[in-house]
Design a protein around this motif. Structure first.
Motif, PDB file in Angstrom:
ATOM      1  N   LEU A 104       0.365  -0.540   0.151  1.00 31.25           N
ATOM      2  CA  LEU A 104      -0.101  -0.465   0.328  1.00 31.25           C
ATOM      3  C   LEU A 104       0.743   0.895   0.008  1.00 31.25           C
ATOM      4  N   GLN A 105       2.175   1.371   0.048  1.00 34.58           N
ATOM      5  CA  GLN A 105       2.874   1.966   0.169  1.00 34.58           C
ATOM      6  C   GLN A 105       2.674   3.038  -1.433  1.00 34.58           C
ATOM      7  N   PRO A 106       1.937   4.284  -0.828  1.00 32.34           N
ATOM      8  CA  PRO A 106       1.817   5.097  -1.797  1.00 32.34           C
ATOM      9  C   PRO A 106       3.202   5.487  -2.757  1.00 32.34           C
ATOM     10  N   ARG A 107       2.533   5.855  -4.446  1.00 33.73           N
ATOM     11  CA  ARG A 107       3.934   6.559  -5.056  1.00 33.73           C
ATOM     12  C   ARG A 107       3.439   8.408  -5.355  1.00 33.73           C
ATOM     13  N   PRO A 108       4.833   9.267  -4.670  1.00 34.40           N
ATOM     14  CA  PRO A 108       4.673  10.280  -5.035  1.00 34.40           C
ATOM     15  C   PRO A 108       3.662  10.992  -5.971  1.00 34.40           C
ATOM     16  N   ALA A 109       2.555  11.635  -5.277  1.00 35.52           N
ATOM     17  CA  ALA A 109       2.562  12.199  -7.067  1.00 35.52           C
ATOM     18  C   ALA A 109       3.488  13.662  -7.275  1.00 35.52           C
ATOM     19  N   LEU A 110       3.485  13.854  -8.926  1.00 36.34           N
ATOM     20  CA  LEU A 110       4.696  14.726  -8.779  1.00 36.34           C
ATOM     21  C   LEU A 110       3.251  15.857 -10.171  1.00 36.34           C
ATOM     22  N   MET A 111       3.759  16.879 -10.054  1.00 34.95           N
ATOM     23  CA  MET A 111       3.539  18.436 -10.078  1.00 34.95           C
ATOM     24  C   MET A 111       4.965  18.917 -11.613  1.00 34.95           C
ATOM     25  N   GLN A 112       4.262  19.548 -12.461  1.00 33.49           N
ATOM     26  CA  GLN A 112       5.729  20.902 -13.882  1.00 33.49           C
ATOM     27  C   GLN A 112       4.481  21.207 -13.917  1.00 33.49           C
ATOM     28  N   VAL A 113       4.895  22.795 -13.620  1.00 30.86           N
ATOM     29  CA  VAL A 113       4.132  23.954 -14.193  1.00 30.86           C
ATOM     30  C   VAL A 113       5.508  25.075 -14.594  1.00 30.86           C
ATOM     31  N   TYR A 114       4.604  25.115 -16.373  1.00 30.98           N
ATOM     32  CA  TYR A 114       6.618  25.136 -17.196  1.00 30.98           C
ATOM     33  C   TYR A 114       4.906  26.624 -17.701  1.00 30.98           C
ATOM     34  N   PHE A 115       6.588  27.815 -17.384  1.00 27.46           N
ATOM     35  CA  PHE A 115       5.737  28.909 -16.688  1.00 27.46           C
ATOM     36  C   PHE A 115       6.884  30.126 -17.907  1.00 27.46           C
ATOM     37  N   LEU A 225       7.593  22.114  -3.067  1.00 31.05           N
ATOM     38  CA  LEU A 225       8.222  22.190  -4.246  1.00 31.05           C
ATOM     39  C   LEU A 225       9.928  21.534  -4.138  1.00 31.05           C
ATOM     40  N   VAL A 226      10.325  21.046  -5.320  1.00 33.48           N
ATOM     41  CA  VAL A 226      11.497  19.695  -4.902  1.00 33.48           C
ATOM     42  C   VAL A 226      12.561  20.642  -5.727  1.00 33.48           C
ATOM     43  N   GLY A 227      12.063  21.582  -6.382  1.00 32.68           N
ATOM     44  CA  GLY A 227      12.960  22.110  -7.609  1.00 32.68           C
ATOM     45  C   GLY A 227      12.724  22.618  -8.381  1.00 32.68           C
ATOM     46  N   ASN A 228      13.401  23.868  -8.988  1.00 30.30           N
ATOM     47  CA  ASN A 228      13.396  24.175 -10.441  1.00 30.30           C
ATOM     48  C   ASN A 228      14.456  24.559 -11.676  1.00 30.30           C
ATOM     49  N   ARG A 229      14.170  24.663 -12.706  1.00 28.54           N
ATOM     50  CA  ARG A 229      15.102  25.023 -13.892  1.00 28.54           C
ATOM     51  C   ARG A 229      14.749  25.662 -14.848  1.00 28.54           C
ATOM     52  N   THR A 230      15.400  26.238 -15.523  1.00 28.91           N
ATOM     53  CA  THR A 230      15.202  26.628 -17.562  1.00 28.91           C
ATOM     54  C   THR A 230      15.402  25.418 -17.808  1.00 28.91           C
ATOM     55  N   VAL A 231      14.047  25.509 -18.452  1.00 25.36           N
ATOM     56  CA  VAL A 231      14.003  24.117 -19.526  1.00 25.36           C
ATOM     57  C   VAL A 231      14.903  24.340 -21.064  1.00 25.36           C
ATOM     58  N   SER A 233      16.932  28.609 -22.764  1.00 25.78           N
ATOM     59  CA  SER A 233      17.536  29.289 -22.701  1.00 25.78           C
ATOM     60  C   SER A 233      17.260  30.882 -23.076  1.00 25.78           C
ATOM     61  N   GLU A 234      16.851  30.323 -25.135  1.00 27.44           N
ATOM     62  CA  GLU A 234      16.279  30.824 -25.869  1.00 27.44           C
ATOM     63  C   GLU A 234      15.386  31.575 -25.593  1.00 27.44           C
ATOM     64  N   ASP A 235      13.905  31.088 -25.412  1.00 29.52           N
ATOM     65  CA  ASP A 235      11.966  31.312 -24.840  1.00 29.52           C
ATOM     66  C   ASP A 235      12.771  31.656 -23.047  1.00 29.52           C
ATOM     67  N   LYS A 236      13.807  30.674 -22.170  1.00 24.54           N
ATOM     68  CA  LYS A 236      13.566  31.206 -20.996  1.00 24.54           C
ATOM     69  C   LYS A 236      12.262  30.468 -20.630  1.00 24.54           C
ATOM     70  N   THR A 237      12.056  29.719 -20.806  1.00 25.72           N
ATOM     71  CA  THR A 237      10.684  28.258 -19.795  1.00 25.72           C
ATOM     72  C   THR A 237      11.641  28.357 -18.693  1.00 25.72           C
ATOM     73  N   GLU A 238      10.362  28.211 -18.136  1.00 28.00           N
ATOM     74  CA  GLU A 238      11.126  27.717 -16.161  1.00 28.00           C
ATOM     75  C   GLU A 238      10.085  26.952 -16.432  1.00 28.00           C
ATOM     76  N   CYS A 239      10.341  25.737 -14.843  1.00 28.10           N
ATOM     77  CA  CYS A 239       9.843  24.639 -14.753  1.00 28.10           C
ATOM     78  C   CYS A 239      10.194  24.292 -13.303  1.00 28.10           C
ATOM     79  N   TYR A 240       9.117  24.245 -12.795  1.00 30.43           N
ATOM     80  CA  TYR A 240       8.842  24.390 -11.036  1.00 30.43           C
ATOM     81  C   TYR A 240       8.411  22.811 -10.612  1.00 30.43           C
ATOM     82  N   SER A 241       8.780  22.188 -10.188  1.00 27.80           N
ATOM     83  CA  SER A 241       8.528  20.797 -10.215  1.00 27.80           C
ATOM     84  C   SER A 241       7.865  20.724  -8.497  1.00 27.80           C
ATOM     85  N   PHE A 242       6.546  19.452  -8.589  1.00 21.11           N
ATOM     86  CA  PHE A 242       6.338  19.424  -6.682  1.00 21.11           C
ATOM     87  C   PHE A 242       5.843  17.916  -7.276  1.00 21.11           C
ATOM     88  N   GLU A 243       6.200  17.691  -5.617  1.00 19.79           N
ATOM     89  CA  GLU A 243       5.734  16.523  -4.869  1.00 19.79           C
ATOM     90  C   GLU A 243       5.086  15.945  -4.107  1.00 19.79           C
TER      91      GLU A 243
END
Length: 272
Positions: A104-115, A225-231, A233-243
């Motif tokens: 029954l050990q649950p897997r983490p729910a993951l979310m990513q927000v692209y900005f 919030l477990v991390g953020n990165r620039t996807v 560099s040309e259009d400066k898309t940022e990605c925020y990752s959640f768990e």
């Protein structure tokens, strides 16, 4: 208290003292055979029995034998190692309980927000491993689009009035949604897209403000919030990752041990 009522175990260099009666609650366990001398591998030496096993994990095992409850730190992850120790001591009730926990050990729910912010517009894409969370966000997010109202007889002498058209965010699939805010320029007309996220009633056009409100919403839902990165560099898309990880509050097992056995989360690991 009579010293014969107590037994001292040296497990991997850690000493534990408990009652004979605590161990004999589990008559088929290897620990009981250690005490009655029927397990020839273990002998009493200097008033204690030495067991060459993991002492830290044994503290959880002994606590289980004392209370019929397995209390683990909320971030505990060594289930397989603890199960291996339970098998060594032949504690069948604990083995069965850990089998339930592993299943029954649950897997983490993951979310990513692209900005992506471009000129006067900001674009969002939200991806989630759990479609229920995407459904929840879809129900909370409303896109408001400025549109000129229908012309009237007096429209020639007055600037057109703007109305707000309400739309839900777009759903390309069950696992993602997209929306945008900021200024739209079409046919030489400028309109504004606003975003509202319930229960907040504000209508926001600034992308940074919308991002902050979206992050607050996910945090309130138990995500971290477990991390953020620039996807890009040309259009400066940022990605925020959640768990988000949700543990079952309690598990019961059907065994002959009379007290109810359950797994309960603890805040910190105690070493004995």
């Amino acid at each position: 208290m009579n010293s014969q009522e107590l037994v001292t175990l040296n497990v991997g260099g850690k000493r534990f003292t408990t009652r004979f009666s605590t161990i004999k609650q589990f008559p088929t366990s290897r620990l009981t055979r250690m005490l009655d001398g029927s397990d020839q591998e273990f002998k009493m030496d200097g008033g204690q029995i030495f067991v060459d096993r993991d002492g830290v994990l044994f503290s959880f095992i002994l606590d289980f034998m004392r209370t019929q409850r397995l209390i683990l730190p909320i971030d505990f992850s060594d289930y397989l190692r603890l199960q291996r120790e339970a098998l060594f001591y032949e504690l069948d009730p604990l083995v069965d309980l850990l089998n339930q926990e592993l299943l029954l050990q649950p897997r983490p729910a993951l979310m990513q927000v692209y900005f992506l912010s471009r000129n006067t517009q900001t674009f969002f894409r939200v991806f989630g491993s759990c479609s229920k969370t995407i459904d929840m966000l879809t129900g909370r997010i409303t896109v408001f689009i400025e549109q000129p109202s229908a012309p009237t007889w007096s429209s020639n002498c007055c600037p057109p009035q703007m109305t707000l058209l309400q739309l839900p965010p777009q759903r390309p699939s069950y696992h993602d949604l997209v929306f945008q805010c900021g200024s739209d320029i079409t046919d030489n007309q400028t309109g504004v897209r606003y975003i509202s996220i319930k229960p907040d009633n504000r209508k926001l056009a600034n992308g940074t403000n919308v991002l902050g409100l979206l992050i607050d919403t996910l945090l309130m839902e138990g995500f971290h919030l477990v991390g953020n990165r620039t996807v890009s560099s040309e259009d400066k898309t940022e990605c925020y990752s959640f768990e988000r990880i949700k543990r079952p509050e309690a598990l019961a097992m059907n065994k002959t041990v009379k007290p109810v056995v359950a797994i309960m989360p603890a805040q910190s690991q105690k070493k004995k």
